[in-house]
Design an enzyme around this catalytic site. Structure first.
Site, short mmCIF file in Angstrom:
data_model
loop_
_atom_site.label_atom_id
_atom_site.label_comp_id
_atom_site.label_asym_id
_atom_site.label_seq_id
_atom_site.Cartn_x
_atom_site.Cartn_y
_atom_site.Cartn_z
N HIS A 19 0.81 -1.21 0.00
CA HIS A 19 0.00 0.00 0.00
C HIS A 19 0.85 1.27 0.00
O HIS A 19 0.34 2.35 -0.26
CB HIS A 19 -0.93 -0.01 1.21
CG HIS A 19 -2.34 0.42 0.94
ND1 HIS A 19 -2.90 0.50 -0.32
CD2 HIS A 19 -3.33 0.81 1.79
CE1 HIS A 19 -4.16 0.91 -0.23
NE2 HIS A 19 -4.43 1.10 1.04
N ASN A 68 -6.89 6.43 3.57
CA ASN A 68 -8.29 6.72 3.26
C ASN A 68 -8.66 8.19 3.37
O ASN A 68 -9.75 8.59 2.97
CB ASN A 68 -9.21 5.88 4.14
CG ASN A 68 -9.11 4.41 3.82
OD1 ASN A 68 -8.46 4.00 2.85
ND2 ASN A 68 -9.75 3.59 4.62
N ASP A 93 -0.64 2.47 -5.51
CA ASP A 93 -0.70 1.02 -5.73
C ASP A 93 -2.03 0.63 -6.36
O ASP A 93 -3.03 1.30 -6.16
CB ASP A 93 -0.53 0.29 -4.40
CG ASP A 93 -1.67 0.60 -3.42
OD1 ASP A 93 -2.50 -0.28 -3.18
OD2 ASP A 93 -1.72 1.74 -2.91
N ASN A 114 -9.44 3.40 -2.09
CA ASN A 114 -10.06 4.34 -1.15
C ASN A 114 -9.32 5.67 -1.07
O ASN A 114 -9.94 6.73 -0.90
CB ASN A 114 -10.20 3.73 0.23
CG ASN A 114 -11.27 2.66 0.27
OD1 ASN A 114 -12.23 2.69 -0.50
ND2 ASN A 114 -11.10 1.69 1.15
#
Length: 192
Positions: A19, A68, A93, A114
Site C-alpha cells: 500500500h 483513506n 498502488d 479508497n
C-alpha cells in the site's frame, strides 16, 4: 506549479508494504530531482519538498493522514496554492494489475482505491493524472486489508523497484510536458 503526490501510510510499520508503493516511487523521484529532504507541513498534514524544473515549481507530497484520508492533504494544497487538477499527478498502488505493471492515465475514475476516492471527493474532479503501480492480485485466502498492508518480499523488491522507476519515467515526461495518453508497461518480463 505542479503537484506530484505519492500515496501511502505514515510510520515505519508501513514501510515496504504494498500500500506504500506510492511513497516508494516518490522517494525515487525525489532522488532523481535532487530535492532537499521532505519536511512536515502541519497545515496540510503532509511531508513536502519542492524544486524547480524548467522554471516551474514542482511540489512533491506524501500525505500523512493515512490512506483513506489522502484527499485532505491534496485538497488543501490544491486550494492553498491554486493548483488546478490538470497540474496534479498521483502515484499509487493498484491491486487490479499484476506486479511489475505500470499504467498511466491523464484522468479517470478512482476505481476501488479508497485513497483515490477521497482525493476525487476532496478535489471534486477526476481530471488529474495518475500512475498506478501494480502490486498483484490478492490471494483468495487473504483479506484485502491484510494483503495491501503486508510487506513485499526480498524476491519481489527488484520488480517493484523497477516498476517505481518506470512510474517515475512517466512522471518526468508529464513534468516536462511530453504528451502521453493511456499507457501500460510491464517491467522485468511481468505479465499483465
Amino acid at each position: 506549479m505542479k503537484l506530484v503526490v505519492g500515496l501511502g501510510n505514515p510510520g515505519s510499520d508501513y514501510r515496504d508494504t504494498y500500500h506504500n508503493i506510492g511513497f516508494n516511487a516518490l522517494d525515487i523521484l525525489a532522488a532523481r530531482l535532487s530535492v532537499r529532504d521532505f519536511s512536515l507541513d502541519k497545515k496540510s498534514n503532509a511531508l513536502l519538498t519542492d524544486c524547480a524544473v524548467g522554471g516551474e515549481k514542482i511540489m512533491l507530497c506524501k500525505p500523512q493522514t493515512y490512506m483513506n484520508l489522502s484527499g485532505d492533504a491534496v485538497g488543501y494544497l490544491s486550494r492553498y496554492y491554486k493548483v488546478e487538477p490538470k497540474d496534479i499527478l498521483v502515484l499509487y498502488d493498484d491491486i487490479d494489475i499484476g506486479k511489475g505493471t505500470v499504467r498511466a492515465r491523464l484522468n479517470g475514475t478512482a476505481g476501488t482505491h479508497n485513497g483515490m476516492r477521497d482525493i476525487v471527493n476532496k478535489l471534486g474532479s477526476t481530471d488529474f493524472a495518475r500512475v498506478r503501480i501494480g502490486i498483484g492480485f490478492r490471494p483468495d485466502y487473504m483479506g484485502l486489508a491484510d494483503y495491501v498492508l503486508s510487506h513485499f518480499t526480498v524476491f519481489e523488491k527488484p520488480t517493484l523497484t523497477a516498476a517505481c522507476e518506470k512510474a517515475c519515467d512517466f512522471v518526468s515526461d508529464w513534468i516536462d510536458g511530453k504528451a502521453w495518453q493511456d499507457l501500460t508497461v510491464q517491467v522485468n518480463g511481468a505479465a499483465v
